[in-house]
Scaffold this motif. Structure first.
Motif, PDB file in Angstrom:
ATOM      1  N   UNK A 104      14.912   8.551   0.474  1.00  0.00           N
ATOM      2  CA  UNK A 104      13.812   9.428   0.054  1.00  0.00           C
ATOM      3  C   UNK A 104      13.704   9.502  -1.471  1.00  0.00           C
ATOM      4  N   UNK A 105      14.831   9.727  -2.100  1.00  0.00           N
ATOM      5  CA  UNK A 105      14.829   9.949  -3.547  1.00  0.00           C
ATOM      6  C   UNK A 105      14.521   8.652  -4.300  1.00  0.00           C
ATOM      7  N   UNK A 106      15.096   7.549  -3.869  1.00  0.00           N
ATOM      8  CA  UNK A 106      14.806   6.288  -4.560  1.00  0.00           C
ATOM      9  C   UNK A 106      13.341   5.891  -4.354  1.00  0.00           C
ATOM     10  N   UNK A 107      12.824   6.131  -3.163  1.00  0.00           N
ATOM     11  CA  UNK A 107      11.411   5.856  -2.907  1.00  0.00           C
ATOM     12  C   UNK A 107      10.532   6.655  -3.864  1.00  0.00           C
ATOM     13  N   UNK A 108      10.887   7.914  -4.046  1.00  0.00           N
ATOM     14  CA  UNK A 108      10.115   8.769  -4.945  1.00  0.00           C
ATOM     15  C   UNK A 108      10.138   8.216  -6.374  1.00  0.00           C
ATOM     16  N   UNK A 109      11.322   7.859  -6.838  1.00  0.00           N
ATOM     17  CA  UNK A 109      11.435   7.316  -8.195  1.00  0.00           C
ATOM     18  C   UNK A 109      10.591   6.055  -8.338  1.00  0.00           C
ATOM     19  N   UNK A 110      10.641   5.172  -7.344  1.00  0.00           N
ATOM     20  CA  UNK A 110       9.857   3.933  -7.432  1.00  0.00           C
ATOM     21  C   UNK A 110       8.363   4.236  -7.396  1.00  0.00           C
ATOM     22  N   UNK A 111       8.002   5.294  -6.662  1.00  0.00           N
ATOM     23  CA  UNK A 111       6.591   5.704  -6.609  1.00  0.00           C
ATOM     24  C   UNK A 111       6.063   6.136  -7.970  1.00  0.00           C
TER      25      UNK A 111
ATOM     26  N   UNK B 264       4.998  -5.175  -5.565  1.00  0.00           N
ATOM     27  CA  UNK B 264       6.387  -5.318  -5.120  1.00  0.00           C
ATOM     28  C   UNK B 264       7.127  -3.972  -5.121  1.00  0.00           C
ATOM     29  N   UNK B 265       6.982  -3.192  -6.190  1.00  0.00           N
ATOM     30  CA  UNK B 265       7.692  -1.911  -6.263  1.00  0.00           C
ATOM     31  C   UNK B 265       7.166  -0.943  -5.198  1.00  0.00           C
ATOM     32  N   UNK B 266       5.861  -1.010  -4.935  1.00  0.00           N
ATOM     33  CA  UNK B 266       5.294  -0.152  -3.890  1.00  0.00           C
ATOM     34  C   UNK B 266       5.804  -0.582  -2.507  1.00  0.00           C
TER      35      UNK B 266
END
Ligand SMILES: [Fe+2]
Ligand SMILES: [Fe+2]
Lengths: 243, 338
Positions: free
Chosen positions: A22-29, A43-45
């Motif tokens: 969850x947290x890494x997804x948020x940071x990448x978002x 790619x990051x999305x």
């Protein structure tokens, strides 16, 4: 629980793995609209979406996904401190991805091979994570072995995040994985990639002065509170509303 | 079609420019192909002005896709549920993908993505003015999906039959995804409209703010539109601005009703005789002002775009340097999944 019944889900482990994703997804978002090249927007999305998908499955094993994501206080989150670290420059984001996706790939491969409660999720996720790791490896090589500037930035990033990597191998209640063996393979893999990128393995300690495993016990770094404030604000402003 | 096909070789010069003697024959073959609704392909001869018009239009469209990521990305980190967050992330990612297809379509006309981005960053090429409005609340994400993607579809569906092959094919793919976005936006607004009074008010406020700018997306009225006539002749454009705008209003009125939201136009009513809705006057002064750079977010959008590009320069340079060192590498940046 009978011998033949479904395994009960170890909540602590589901939260640890779910919060990581969850947290890494948020940071990448947070990269959306800021990536260095259009292909990396995509790619990051992609990676962020895979992780969010994993997070939703894992949190749902532990309870209601939205209640867990939006209504827990900072101290109740069980994610690694590594994944909550701010994006920094692209090199920091890639170093974070390399460290984490290597860990996640090894862990999920092992869980997928077992019969525990995380096996079905891990079997699906391990394919996604293999792509995340390839992506991180490719960029580590490009940045490490690109220009002088990119080499220096990548070196700084790998060094800066190194002290958050020891935490990944601290035992988690209910997580049935051979962590010491995993750690040896993680080191081997990361050493190999850094070597091919012309980078040296950072020298510092792999845990901070605080007890190792701090994130898993709900002790986080200062930027994490701000991240949660942003993430949770709208949901918390409308108690009981559905979206 | 048979005639035009027979002349295909005539409008496909081997390499380089045709000599002047043949230009008339090439022009004739081009005109015949367009009249017969055939596709013009990258290697076909085409008038310089046709090429320039396409580059301008495709570039503006590509720029709109990537600038359009900003107002919605503004809400990714605050999306109020994990399901909505996933939908929004995927949508913003789709828009980046649309940018990629369109820059590729422009490349088939001999103009590189870098060249076009430089022009965007220098303010010499435009993007859709709609993205110069701010997303102030979560409901704006829904209003953009419903109205802005909706208007884009109305504009773009006819482009799937555009005379230039690569652009037409890109549009087929893009339109499919845009209609998905439109439905998701509608569904987001519906959830708000049927939610708490605060959520309903948030949805109504967003529709109030996005309605008029959405109508402006179809461009100036027909009698003031600079490029329309020639583009229609070339079959780059198939319907006039006013025609498309009216079609859009007709689509939106019943949808607003099922959403339980009102459109902010007291003059909006069904005209039995015309078989269309009448609507109130559009504030073209506002449109011109935003176009000139005086919209609420013009400065912010282009500054963020330039900053992302400038801050990413060292990354792109590293990828190029790495590719040059390692023969056999493609030098492509970005590992997109197969
Ligand atoms: Fe789009
Ligand atoms: Fe869209």
């Amino acid at each position: 629980m009978t011998a033949t019944g479904p395994a009960t889900v170890p909540v602590t482990a589901a939260l640890a793995l779910g919060d990581d994703a969850l947290v890494l997804s948020h940071r990448l978002g947070e990269w959306a609209g800021h990536a260095p090249v259009l292909e990396e927007e995509v790619a990051l999305a992609n990676i962020a979406l895979d992780l969010l998908g994993q997070a939703r499955v894992l949190l749902s094993l532990a309870g209601d996904e939205d209640e867990l994501a939006y209504l827990r206080e900072e101290r109740a989150f069980r994610n690694l401190q590594l994944v909550e670290q701010p994006n920094g420059d692209f090199a920091h984001t890639i170093a974070r991805q390399l460290y984490f996706s290597t860990y996640q790939q090894l862990l999920y491969a092992e869980l997928a091979a077992g019969t525990g409660p995380f096996a079905p999720l891990a079997a699906k996720a391990v394919k996604e994570v293999a792509y995340h790791r390839d992506h991180a490896e490719l960029w580590t090589l490009r940045l490490g072995d690109g220009t002088e500037t990119s080499h220096e930035r990548m070196r700084l990033a790998c060094d800066a995040l190194w002290r958050f990597t020891g935490e990944m191998f601290q035992p988690v209640e209910g997580l049935d994985a051979g962590l010491p063996a995993l750690e040896a393979r993680w080191l081997e893999s990361v050493t190999d990639v850094l070597g091919r990128a012309g980078l040296t393995v950072p020298e510092g300690p792999r845990t901070g002065a605080w007890s190792a495993g701090a994130g898993r016990q709900g002790l986080h770094t200062e930027p994490f509170g701000r991240m949660l404030a942003e993430m949770q604000h709208l949901h918390r402003s409308h108690p009981g509303a559905s979206w | 079609m048979a005639i035009a096909a027979a002349q295909r070789t005539a409008r496909t010069p081997a390499d380089g420019a045709p000599d002047t003697v043949d230009t008339a024959a090439y022009q004739h073959a081009f005109d015949t192909a367009v009249a017969a609704d055939e596709r013009i392909e990258p290697r076909d001869w085409m008038p310089d002005a046709y090429r320039a018009t396409l580059v301008r239009q495709i570039a503006q469209h590509a720029h709109s896709e990537i600038i359009g990521m900003q107002p919605e990305a503004n809400w990714i980190t605050r999306a109020p549920s994990l399901r909505r967050k996933a939908i929004l992330m995927a949508k913003v990612q789709d828009e980046a993908g649309h940018g990629l297809y369109l820059y590729s379509a422009a490349e088939t006309l001999g103009t590189s993505r870098d060249e076009l981005l430089d022009k965007l960053h220098a303010g010499r090429q435009k993007y859709s003015s709609i993205f110069n409005y701010p997303t102030l609340t979560w409901a704006d994400v829904g209003a953009i999906g419903w109205l802005v993607d909706g208007a884009a579809i109305t504009n773009q569906v006819p482009l799937c039959r555009c005379s230039y092959g690569p652009y037409a094919r890109a549009m087929v793919r893009i339109c499919k995804e845009e209609s998905f976005h439109q439905r998701q936006g509608y569904e987001l607004l519906l959830a708000l409209s049927k939610g708490t009074p605060e959520q309903h008010a948030m949805a109504q406020d967003a529709v109030n703010r996005w309605w008029w700018p959405s109508l402006m997306m179809f461009g100036p009225p027909d009698d003031e539109s600079q490029h329309s006539a020639q583009s229609m002749e070339w079959k780059i454009k198939r319907h006039s601005n006013d025609e498309l705008r009216r079609r859009f209003v007709d689509i939106c009125v019943p949808q607003a009703e099922s959403l339980g939201l009102t459109l902010p136009d007291p003059e909006l009513r069904w005209n039995e005789e015309q078989g269309h809705h009448d609507f109130g006057p559009i504030d073209w002064t506002e449109f011109q002002e935003v176009l000139k750079g005086n919209g609420p977010c013009n400065e912010q959008r282009i500054t963020q775009r330039r900053r992302a590009h400038d801050e990413g320069a060292w990354v792109r340079e590293a990828a190029a340097a790495y590719a040059a060192k390692h023969t056999g590498d493609t030098g492509e940046t970005g590992a997109t999944r197969a």
